[in-house]
Design a protein around this motif. Structure first.
Motif, short mmCIF file in Angstrom:
data_model
loop_
_atom_site.label_atom_id
_atom_site.label_comp_id
_atom_site.label_asym_id
_atom_site.label_seq_id
_atom_site.Cartn_x
_atom_site.Cartn_y
_atom_site.Cartn_z
N PRO A 15 0.84 -1.22 0.00
CA PRO A 15 0.00 0.00 0.00
C PRO A 15 0.86 1.26 0.00
CG PRO A 15 -0.61 -1.47 1.81
CD PRO A 15 0.61 -2.03 1.19
N ARG A 16 0.42 2.24 -0.75
CA ARG A 16 1.10 3.53 -0.78
C ARG A 16 0.27 4.47 0.07
NH1 ARG A 16 1.52 5.22 -6.77
NH2 ARG A 16 -0.64 4.57 -6.69
N ARG A 17 0.72 4.70 1.28
CA ARG A 17 -0.03 5.53 2.22
C ARG A 17 0.64 6.89 2.39
NH1 ARG A 17 -1.33 0.77 6.49
NH2 ARG A 17 -2.79 -0.33 5.14
N VAL A 18 -0.20 7.90 2.48
CA VAL A 18 0.28 9.28 2.61
C VAL A 18 -0.47 9.97 3.75
CG1 VAL A 18 0.92 9.49 0.17
CG2 VAL A 18 -1.38 10.11 0.89
N PRO A 19 0.15 11.01 4.34
CA PRO A 19 -0.54 11.75 5.40
C PRO A 19 -1.71 12.56 4.84
CG PRO A 19 1.62 12.71 4.95
CD PRO A 19 1.51 11.46 4.14
N THR A 20 -2.51 13.07 5.73
CA THR A 20 -3.74 13.79 5.37
C THR A 20 -3.48 14.91 4.36
OG1 THR A 20 -4.59 13.33 7.59
CG2 THR A 20 -5.72 15.03 6.33
N GLU A 21 -2.46 15.70 4.59
CA GLU A 21 -2.19 16.85 3.72
C GLU A 21 -1.90 16.42 2.29
OE1 GLU A 21 -0.80 16.33 6.72
OE2 GLU A 21 -1.93 17.85 7.81
N LEU A 22 -1.12 15.34 2.12
CA LEU A 22 -0.82 14.87 0.77
C LEU A 22 -2.02 14.19 0.12
CD1 LEU A 22 2.84 13.54 1.10
CD2 LEU A 22 2.03 15.66 0.06
N ALA A 23 -2.84 13.52 0.93
CA ALA A 23 -4.07 12.92 0.41
C ALA A 23 -4.99 14.01 -0.13
CB ALA A 23 -4.77 12.11 1.50
N ARG A 40 -16.97 9.55 7.82
CA ARG A 40 -18.23 9.05 7.24
C ARG A 40 -18.08 7.66 6.61
NH1 ARG A 40 -20.53 14.58 4.38
NH2 ARG A 40 -20.93 15.66 6.33
N GLY A 41 -16.85 7.12 6.63
CA GLY A 41 -16.63 5.78 6.09
C GLY A 41 -16.43 5.73 4.59
N LYS A 42 -16.27 6.86 3.95
CA LYS A 42 -16.07 6.88 2.50
C LYS A 42 -14.66 6.40 2.14
CE LYS A 42 -16.46 9.84 -1.57
NZ LYS A 42 -16.87 11.14 -2.09
N ILE A 43 -13.68 6.69 3.00
CA ILE A 43 -12.31 6.22 2.82
C ILE A 43 -11.82 5.61 4.13
CG2 ILE A 43 -11.71 7.82 0.96
CD1 ILE A 43 -10.33 9.60 3.02
N THR A 44 -10.78 4.80 4.04
CA THR A 44 -10.23 4.13 5.21
C THR A 44 -9.07 4.92 5.79
OG1 THR A 44 -10.78 2.02 4.18
CG2 THR A 44 -9.26 1.96 6.05
N ARG A 45 -9.13 5.17 7.09
CA ARG A 45 -8.05 5.86 7.79
C ARG A 45 -7.10 4.80 8.34
NH1 ARG A 45 -6.09 7.25 12.67
NH2 ARG A 45 -5.48 9.41 13.06
N HIS A 46 -5.81 4.97 8.08
CA HIS A 46 -4.78 4.09 8.61
C HIS A 46 -3.89 4.92 9.52
CE1 HIS A 46 -5.82 1.08 5.53
NE2 HIS A 46 -5.95 2.11 4.72
N GLY A 47 -2.99 4.26 10.23
CA GLY A 47 -2.06 4.97 11.09
C GLY A 47 -2.54 4.99 12.53
N GLY A 48 -1.77 5.67 13.35
CA GLY A 48 -2.07 5.73 14.78
C GLY A 48 -2.88 6.96 15.14
N ALA A 52 -2.58 10.19 10.96
CA ALA A 52 -3.52 9.56 10.02
C ALA A 52 -2.84 9.41 8.67
CB ALA A 52 -4.76 10.41 9.88
N GLU A 53 -3.09 8.30 8.01
CA GLU A 53 -2.59 8.06 6.67
C GLU A 53 -3.71 7.46 5.83
OE1 GLU A 53 0.82 5.53 7.16
OE2 GLU A 53 2.14 7.25 7.45
N TYR A 54 -3.62 7.70 4.52
CA TYR A 54 -4.65 7.23 3.59
C TYR A 54 -3.98 6.56 2.41
CZ TYR A 54 -7.33 10.23 6.59
OH TYR A 54 -7.89 10.78 7.71
N ASP A 55 -4.62 5.54 1.88
CA ASP A 55 -4.08 4.75 0.77
C ASP A 55 -4.35 5.48 -0.55
OD1 ASP A 55 -4.14 2.77 -1.43
OD2 ASP A 55 -3.68 1.36 0.16
N LEU A 56 -3.28 5.77 -1.29
CA LEU A 56 -3.43 6.49 -2.56
C LEU A 56 -4.26 5.71 -3.57
CD1 LEU A 56 0.07 8.10 -3.25
CD2 LEU A 56 -2.10 9.27 -2.86
N ASP A 57 -4.10 4.40 -3.63
CA ASP A 57 -4.88 3.61 -4.59
C ASP A 57 -6.37 3.71 -4.29
OD1 ASP A 57 -2.66 2.76 -6.08
OD2 ASP A 57 -2.27 1.14 -4.66
N GLU A 58 -6.74 3.70 -3.01
CA GLU A 58 -8.15 3.85 -2.64
C GLU A 58 -8.66 5.23 -3.05
OE1 GLU A 58 -11.07 3.45 1.26
OE2 GLU A 58 -8.92 3.67 1.58
N LEU A 59 -7.86 6.26 -2.82
CA LEU A 59 -8.26 7.62 -3.20
C LEU A 59 -8.42 7.74 -4.72
CD1 LEU A 59 -5.93 9.62 -0.81
CD2 LEU A 59 -8.40 9.33 -0.59
N PHE A 60 -7.48 7.17 -5.47
CA PHE A 60 -7.56 7.24 -6.93
C PHE A 60 -8.76 6.47 -7.46
CE2 PHE A 60 -2.71 7.98 -7.05
CZ PHE A 60 -2.89 9.32 -6.76
#
Length: 69
Positions: A15-23, A40-48, A52-60
């Motif tokens: 997974p390619r995960r990025v912080p909130t600002e880059l997402a 709201r459950g539209k995207i998955t939050r990862h990290g501690g 927070a980090e988000y998966d770029l593939d999911e965002l794309f």
């Protein structure tokens, strides 16, 4: 050595995960919008709790789905 489509050598894609600002930058929205989508459950939050980090593939994937609307 046999490689899988996408360049992997028989391993699952990492997974390619990025912080909130880059997402937010990748999606063309504000960081607040990214946080709202996650709550709201539209995207998955990862990290501690502090990072927070988000998966770029999911965002794309979401961006591609929205192009068709």
């Amino acid at each position: 050595m046999r490689t899988e489509p996408g360049g992997g050598a028989g391993r699952a894609a990492r997974p390619r995960r990025v912080p909130t600002e880059l997402a937010a930058l990748a999606m063309g929205v504000t960081p607040a919008t990214i946080r709202k989508w996650a709550s709201r459950g539209k995207i998955t939050r990862h990290g501690g709790p502090q990072r927070a980090e988000y998966d770029l593939d999911e965002l794309f994937d979401i961006a591609r789905q929205n192009e068709g609307e």
